[in-house]
Scaffold this motif. Structure first.
Motif, mmCIF file in Angstrom:
data_model
loop_
_atom_site.group_PDB
_atom_site.id
_atom_site.type_symbol
_atom_site.label_atom_id
_atom_site.label_comp_id
_atom_site.label_asym_id
_atom_site.label_seq_id
_atom_site.Cartn_x
_atom_site.Cartn_y
_atom_site.Cartn_z
ATOM 1 N N GLU A 1 0.838 -1.184 0.000
ATOM 2 C CA GLU A 1 0.000 0.000 0.000
ATOM 3 C C GLU A 1 0.881 1.245 0.000
ATOM 4 O O GLU A 1 2.016 1.214 0.438
ATOM 5 N N LEU A 2 0.307 2.330 -0.498
ATOM 6 C CA LEU A 2 1.003 3.606 -0.468
ATOM 7 C C LEU A 2 0.916 4.202 0.923
ATOM 8 O O LEU A 2 -0.113 4.102 1.591
ATOM 9 N N SER A 3 1.966 4.851 1.353
ATOM 10 C CA SER A 3 1.949 5.507 2.655
ATOM 11 C C SER A 3 1.178 6.823 2.555
ATOM 12 O O SER A 3 0.893 7.326 1.469
ATOM 13 N N ASP A 4 0.846 7.370 3.709
ATOM 14 C CA ASP A 4 0.127 8.642 3.745
ATOM 15 C C ASP A 4 0.966 9.763 3.135
ATOM 16 O O ASP A 4 0.417 10.712 2.579
ATOM 17 N N SER A 5 2.279 9.636 3.231
ATOM 18 C CA SER A 5 3.143 10.671 2.661
ATOM 19 C C SER A 5 3.083 10.672 1.134
ATOM 20 O O SER A 5 3.424 11.660 0.506
ATOM 21 N N LYS A 6 2.656 9.559 0.517
ATOM 22 C CA LYS A 6 2.487 9.510 -0.937
ATOM 23 C C LYS A 6 1.067 9.918 -1.335
ATOM 24 O O LYS A 6 0.851 10.430 -2.421
ATOM 25 N N ARG A 7 0.097 9.661 -0.461
ATOM 26 C CA ARG A 7 -1.300 9.974 -0.783
ATOM 27 C C ARG A 7 -1.606 11.459 -0.637
ATOM 28 O O ARG A 7 -2.407 12.008 -1.386
ATOM 29 N N GLY A 8 -0.983 12.114 0.318
ATOM 30 C CA GLY A 8 -1.239 13.530 0.569
ATOM 31 C C GLY A 8 -0.978 14.428 -0.629
ATOM 32 O O GLY A 8 -1.825 15.254 -0.982
ATOM 33 N N PRO A 9 0.164 14.293 -1.298
ATOM 34 C CA PRO A 9 0.417 15.128 -2.473
ATOM 35 C C PRO A 9 -0.578 14.905 -3.613
ATOM 36 O O PRO A 9 -0.850 15.821 -4.390
ATOM 37 N N MET A 10 -1.157 13.710 -3.689
ATOM 38 C CA MET A 10 -2.169 13.469 -4.723
ATOM 39 C C MET A 10 -3.410 14.318 -4.464
ATOM 40 O O MET A 10 -3.949 14.937 -5.383
ATOM 41 N N ILE A 11 -3.846 14.362 -3.209
ATOM 42 C CA ILE A 11 -5.010 15.158 -2.856
ATOM 43 C C ILE A 11 -4.674 16.644 -2.990
ATOM 44 O O ILE A 11 -5.488 17.439 -3.457
ATOM 45 N N SER B 150 -3.814 5.059 -12.819
ATOM 46 C CA SER B 150 -4.918 4.325 -12.211
ATOM 47 C C SER B 150 -4.864 4.409 -10.684
ATOM 48 O O SER B 150 -5.905 4.507 -10.021
ATOM 49 N N THR B 151 -3.668 4.410 -10.119
ATOM 50 C CA THR B 151 -3.512 4.530 -8.671
ATOM 51 C C THR B 151 -3.933 5.911 -8.208
ATOM 52 O O THR B 151 -4.680 6.052 -7.231
ATOM 53 N N VAL B 152 -3.484 6.943 -8.909
ATOM 54 C CA VAL B 152 -3.844 8.316 -8.561
ATOM 55 C C VAL B 152 -5.354 8.498 -8.671
ATOM 56 O O VAL B 152 -5.998 9.048 -7.776
ATOM 57 N N SER B 153 -5.937 8.001 -9.748
ATOM 58 C CA SER B 153 -7.374 8.127 -9.961
ATOM 59 C C SER B 153 -8.158 7.423 -8.858
ATOM 60 O O SER B 153 -9.141 7.958 -8.340
ATOM 61 N N GLY B 154 -7.731 6.225 -8.492
ATOM 62 C CA GLY B 154 -8.424 5.476 -7.447
ATOM 63 C C GLY B 154 -8.384 6.171 -6.104
ATOM 64 O O GLY B 154 -9.387 6.220 -5.380
#
Length: 79
Positions: A17-27, A48-52
């Motif tokens: 899974e992606l960490s929160d540090s990778k998910r935050g910049p997407m948002i 597809s990961t970014v979109s999901g």
């Protein structure tokens, strides 16, 4: 001699899974009106990961991993 891969798609298996540090910049990119393609290119993560992750954030308001749906398996001792 092999070099270290910098593409997260090559290093990340399906079970990781992606960490929160990778998910935050997407948002953050979505809030700054960046396209999914631009965010994907900047972070070097598959579209597809970014979109999901952005879709989950819009629907649930969170990027945290949710528990699986459906009935959970019981591990019982059969004798």
């Amino acid at each position: 001699m092999q070099t270290a891969s910098t593409n997260i798609g090559e290093r990340m298996g399906r079970s990781q899974e992606l960490s929160d540090s990778k998910r935050g910049p997407m948002i953050g990119g979505q809030l700054c009106n960046k396209s999914i393609r631009d965010i994907s290119w900047l972070l070097n993560i598959p579209r597809s990961t970014v979109s999901g992750i952005i879709t989950k954030w819009k629907q649930l308001g969170t990027t945290a991993t949710q528990p699986p749906s459906g009935r959970l398996c019981k591990l019982t001792e059969r004798g």
